[in-house]
Write an enzyme that holds these catalytic residues in place. Structure first.
Site, PDB file in Angstrom:
ATOM      1  N   HIS A   1       0.819  -1.215   0.000  1.00  0.00           N
ATOM      2  CA  HIS A   1       0.000   0.000   0.000  1.00  0.00           C
ATOM      3  C   HIS A   1       0.848   1.258   0.000  1.00  0.00           C
ATOM      4  O   HIS A   1       0.350   2.341   0.307  1.00  0.00           O
ATOM      5  CB  HIS A   1      -0.906   0.012   1.227  1.00  0.00           C
ATOM      6  CG  HIS A   1      -1.751  -1.206   1.384  1.00  0.00           C
ATOM      7  ND1 HIS A   1      -2.603  -1.645   0.397  1.00  0.00           N
ATOM      8  CD2 HIS A   1      -1.859  -2.089   2.402  1.00  0.00           C
ATOM      9  CE1 HIS A   1      -3.212  -2.748   0.813  1.00  0.00           C
ATOM     10  NE2 HIS A   1      -2.769  -3.041   2.020  1.00  0.00           N
TER      11      HIS A   1
ATOM     12  N   HIS B   1      -6.849  -4.575  -0.790  1.00  0.00           N
ATOM     13  CA  HIS B   1      -6.066  -5.812  -0.806  1.00  0.00           C
ATOM     14  C   HIS B   1      -6.399  -6.654  -2.036  1.00  0.00           C
ATOM     15  O   HIS B   1      -6.160  -7.853  -2.051  1.00  0.00           O
ATOM     16  CB  HIS B   1      -6.326  -6.639   0.453  1.00  0.00           C
ATOM     17  CG  HIS B   1      -5.815  -5.996   1.700  1.00  0.00           C
ATOM     18  ND1 HIS B   1      -6.568  -5.085   2.397  1.00  0.00           N
ATOM     19  CD2 HIS B   1      -4.641  -6.121   2.350  1.00  0.00           C
ATOM     20  CE1 HIS B   1      -5.869  -4.677   3.452  1.00  0.00           C
ATOM     21  NE2 HIS B   1      -4.692  -5.286   3.442  1.00  0.00           N
TER      22      HIS B   1
END
Length: 332
Positions: A56, A218
């Site tokens: 991320h 995700h």
């Protein structure tokens, strides 16, 4: 799969070695996934710690520095760091005023940060946990862990970090973090899936003329698949979902994040920024502050997320406070 890596097994460690080389103001334990501010802990100040699975970036290690995080802990790609490493980082940054854990609402993160906090409290470290759950693509009353933590994590880390920098006590820093989370909503759209180094293939497949609405960071599929739309219609659909859950935003200033997911060029993000402005102006909402760029990514996913935070004078003051990190800096 074409990626600039040495191996799927070493990608996180290798990246952290690169971060250490690029940012000597940070202290990096690459093998443990721990990144701290050089010189931490600062005596008498609350420390902020966050973390989660890698993939991320720049969240979270890119936000370690003055005015934001004292430390970040990186796990494997899309996998929570282990409690031992979280506890080690927590104890390392405690300066006697306590540590605030900013945790995205994913089962592994909640479990591991909670276990780490319990271990640290046994050693005399006071720990508060604030859970970020801003993703309106998941219903609040849904079975399971509830809403996912996404773009509002950046808002929480920036605003709570500014208050901690001023020397506020742990209870006040935790309270403003919870206020930011309560005032924030996010929604994401994907034009393509991401490809994790370990898997080597996309998490889901989209046709050439399809987009996925309500995706997670995700690589989770969304809640609705549609035919490819213009940026204008995409912005409208995303804001419809956000504003339906944030009616108080009407007539109030907001902080806006137009966030790339890793595979979308800046020119497209700025197109989205223009369309978001058009929609919000039409609904009587003023954008007081905004960010456009890759801040909370999902590896190489094409698409974006939008995050709105209903702001007041206190939140805007803390947002404007000086910050100096690898990936966010102003006023220094």
């Amino acid at each position: 799969m074409k990626k600039l890596i040495n191996s799927p097994e070493s990608v996180v460690t290798d990246a952290l070695h690169g971060m250490a080389a690029a940012h000597p103001e940070l202290s990096v334990e690459a093998e443990r996934g721990i990144v701290t501010r050089t010189g931490a802990p600062a005596a008498g100040k609350v420390a902020l710690l966050s973390g989660g699975g890698s993939g991320h970036e720049p969240l979270h290690a890119g936000f370690v520095g003055r005015g934001m995080l004292s430390a970040a802990v990186a796990g494997p790609v899309f996998t929570s760091p282990v409690p031992d490493n979280i506890a080690r980082a927590t104890c390392a940054v405690d300066a006697g005023a306590g540590v605030l854990h900013v945790v995205k609402n994913y089962t592994g993160d909640i479990l591991n940060f909670t276990m780490a906090a319990e271990d640290c409290e046994d050693e005399g470290v006071e720990v508060e946990q604030v859970v970020v759950d801003d993703d309106v693509a998941v219903a609040r009353d849904a079975a399971g862990p509830g809403r996912r933590g996404t773009g509002a994590t950046l808002f929480v880390e920036k605003i709570a970090g500014a208050l901690a920098e001023e020397g506020a006590p742990l209870a006040e820093v935790a309270a403003v973090a919870r206020k930011v989370n309560a005032n924030s909503r996010s929604y994401g759209v994907a034009l393509s899936s991401c490809t994790t180094p370990a898997k080597g293939s996309p998490n889901f497949t989209l046709g050439e003329n399809e987009i996925e609405l309500g995706i997670g960071i995700h690589g989770e599929p969304g809640r609705e698949r549609r035919t490819l739309m213009t940026a204008a219609r995409t912005a409208e659909a995303m804001l419809d979902a956000i504003l339906a859950d944030l009616p108080e935003a009407a007539g109030a200033p907001v902080i806006l994040l137009v966030n790339g997911l890793g595979g979308t060029p800046p020119i497209e993000l700025y197109v989205m920024r223009a369309e978001v402005e058009r929609v919000l102006v039409g609904r009587g909402i003023t954008v007081a502050r905004s960010l456009v760029g890759n801040y909370v990514t999902s590896l190489d996913m094409a698409g974006c997320t939008l995050t709105l935070c209903r702001a007041d004078d206190e939140l805007l003051r803390l947002w404007d406070a000086p910050v100096h990190t690898p990936s966010l800096r102003w006023g220094c």
